[in-house]
Design a protein around this motif. Sequence first.
Motif, PDB file in Angstrom:
ATOM      1  N   VAL A 243     -33.895  34.240 -74.049  1.00  0.00           N
ATOM      2  CA  VAL A 243     -33.961  35.506 -74.871  1.00  0.00           C
ATOM      3  C   VAL A 243     -32.678  35.703 -75.702  1.00  0.00           C
ATOM      4  CG1 VAL A 243     -34.337  38.043 -74.828  1.00  0.00           C
ATOM      5  CG2 VAL A 243     -35.523  36.587 -73.411  1.00  0.00           C
ATOM      6  N   LEU A 246     -32.822  33.539 -78.660  1.00  0.00           N
ATOM      7  CA  LEU A 246     -33.628  34.203 -79.597  1.00  0.00           C
ATOM      8  C   LEU A 246     -32.835  35.474 -80.379  1.00  0.00           C
ATOM      9  CD1 LEU A 246     -36.484  34.763 -80.875  1.00  0.00           C
ATOM     10  CD2 LEU A 246     -37.147  36.039 -78.758  1.00  0.00           C
ATOM     11  N   SER A 249     -30.527  34.442 -83.116  1.00  0.00           N
ATOM     12  CA  SER A 249     -31.385  33.891 -84.582  1.00  0.00           C
ATOM     13  C   SER A 249     -31.425  35.121 -85.336  1.00  0.00           C
ATOM     14  CB  SER A 249     -32.741  33.486 -84.357  1.00  0.00           C
ATOM     15  OG  SER A 249     -33.579  34.563 -83.941  1.00  0.00           O
ATOM     16  N   LEU A 384     -40.466  36.117 -73.370  1.00  0.00           N
ATOM     17  CA  LEU A 384     -39.940  35.133 -74.501  1.00  0.00           C
ATOM     18  C   LEU A 384     -40.974  34.846 -75.530  1.00  0.00           C
ATOM     19  CD1 LEU A 384     -37.588  33.040 -75.097  1.00  0.00           C
ATOM     20  CD2 LEU A 384     -38.788  31.478 -73.708  1.00  0.00           C
ATOM     21  N   ILE A 385     -42.399  34.401 -75.285  1.00  0.00           N
ATOM     22  CA  ILE A 385     -42.962  33.797 -76.147  1.00  0.00           C
ATOM     23  C   ILE A 385     -43.560  35.276 -76.987  1.00  0.00           C
ATOM     24  CG2 ILE A 385     -45.471  32.835 -76.445  1.00  0.00           C
ATOM     25  CD1 ILE A 385     -45.100  31.266 -74.110  1.00  0.00           C
ATOM     26  N   GLY A 387     -42.074  37.972 -77.130  1.00  0.00           N
ATOM     27  CA  GLY A 387     -40.728  38.524 -78.095  1.00  0.00           C
ATOM     28  C   GLY A 387     -40.411  37.737 -79.017  1.00  0.00           C
ATOM     29  N   SER A 388     -40.690  36.382 -79.012  1.00  0.00           N
ATOM     30  CA  SER A 388     -40.630  35.516 -80.293  1.00  0.00           C
ATOM     31  C   SER A 388     -41.547  36.039 -81.516  1.00  0.00           C
ATOM     32  CB  SER A 388     -40.589  33.984 -79.906  1.00  0.00           C
ATOM     33  OG  SER A 388     -39.655  33.632 -79.057  1.00  0.00           O
ATOM     34  N   PHE A 389     -42.902  35.998 -80.966  1.00  0.00           N
ATOM     35  CA  PHE A 389     -43.828  36.545 -81.737  1.00  0.00           C
ATOM     36  C   PHE A 389     -43.679  37.725 -82.628  1.00  0.00           C
ATOM     37  CE2 PHE A 389     -47.929  38.545 -82.647  1.00  0.00           C
ATOM     38  CZ  PHE A 389     -48.701  37.612 -83.603  1.00  0.00           C
ATOM     39  N   GLY A 391     -40.694  39.584 -82.623  1.00  0.00           N
ATOM     40  CA  GLY A 391     -39.452  39.531 -83.257  1.00  0.00           C
ATOM     41  C   GLY A 391     -39.368  38.720 -84.589  1.00  0.00           C
ATOM     42  N   ILE A 392     -40.017  37.411 -84.709  1.00  0.00           N
ATOM     43  CA  ILE A 392     -39.878  36.566 -85.799  1.00  0.00           C
ATOM     44  C   ILE A 392     -40.995  36.562 -86.554  1.00  0.00           C
ATOM     45  CG2 ILE A 392     -39.729  34.080 -86.394  1.00  0.00           C
ATOM     46  CD1 ILE A 392     -38.173  33.811 -83.586  1.00  0.00           C
ATOM     47  N   VAL A 401     -38.104  42.189 -79.637  1.00  0.00           N
ATOM     48  CA  VAL A 401     -37.749  41.430 -78.373  1.00  0.00           C
ATOM     49  C   VAL A 401     -37.704  42.489 -77.367  1.00  0.00           C
ATOM     50  CG1 VAL A 401     -35.968  40.436 -77.214  1.00  0.00           C
ATOM     51  CG2 VAL A 401     -36.549  39.857 -79.730  1.00  0.00           C
TER      52      VAL A 401
END
Length: 426
Positions: A243, A246, A249, A384-385, A387-389, A391-392, A401
């Motif tokens: 995390v 992530l 980034s 993680l997954i 949070g990535s979706f 956040g990004i 996140v």
Amino acid sequence: MKSSREIVKFAFPAIIENFLQMLVGLSDTFLVSHISLSAVAAVSLANNVITVYQAIFIALGTMVSSLFARKIAEKNTDKVQQLANSAVKFTVLVSLMMGILSVTLGRPIAYIIGARATVLNLATVYLALVGGMIILLGLMTTFGSFLRARGNTKTPMWASFMANILNLIFSATLIFVFHFGVVGAALGTIVARLIASIFLYKKLNTEHPTRHFFREKLDKELINLTIPATGERLSMRIGDLLVMALVISFGSRVFAGNAIGESITQFNYMPAFGMATVTVILVAQEFAQENINNIKQYIRRTYWLSSIMMLIIGLFLFASSHWLNALFTTEKIATQSSDTVILFSLLATFFVTGTTTYTAAFQGIGNAKLPFYTTTIGMFAIRLILGSFLGIFLHLGLVGVWIAVVLDNLFRFIFLKIKFYQLTKK
């Protein structure tokens, strides 16, 4: 059955002990900050590895407390002695493996986690010394678990307090008087833990391991419980590191603000972790006597007590966030990022305490696998997954996140609560 007041009295030393254990690494980082930035970076990086070792010892200590509390409640003196010998033997074996790893592979490990040039050399030395003598931390944890299982949470707290004070005295003397630098910080930590280990050993009574403890066969139940409990801790640690990657980034200022916010809110979680230690012991004692109703009452009480304490601290941190952030930075984006962490830490209060309470409850009845599976799914599939979706891909950044972090804790709380209710209903 203990009253709520007695539970708080029992848990308070465990809460303070968690705080004190966290301070040892911070003390070394603070002291070497007067040497150079390279020294600070080296000690910080090495302590990332030491934190992993500590997570393993905490898992082992939790399972030792659970089994000990059950054997004591069953009044099986022979089994208590056998478990004491087996637990110390297991601790020594695990510690030796960690120590050898730190000494022989300390340099490549430090390189992998980002150390270079002077920082690499200093981190290698610190890790070889502190990691090489990690057996002292292991024995401190195991001896403390024996005492906590007997209802003595004060002595381990005082041992941690002693270790902190001695570490400051010895490290400061070796750094500023004898100019030993990072080596001085490491030696101070080692000597402080040695004295604290001896202090705890002297305080043991019936849990005293015999001189021939190494001849004792390893307790299979202890191993079977420790492996998934360790996996649960490592899943948390690895998930947090991913995390962090992530968060990086989103930019250095966001990452710095997130780090500041987490440094501030780490105090918020102390009641939950301390109360979880007590929950394991209380549940284990009642489980040995098959008092299911008492188990349920203890879980409700420890959940609400830890929630109230965590909420009070969280509200204070939220109300003081402007002043607290100013101690670290005045940069706008970093401050906003820290505010985000503090806010979501407060919002997650009841979910975090629920997760820690029911994880402890399962460990108390000897089921460490379900919390491990649940934590692994929550950390990687949600935190993680998702949070990535968020956040990004949805451009929510750090907010996305932390929404995933809250949802992860909510999922684990609900799932573990339902499963525990189903188990105890049978």
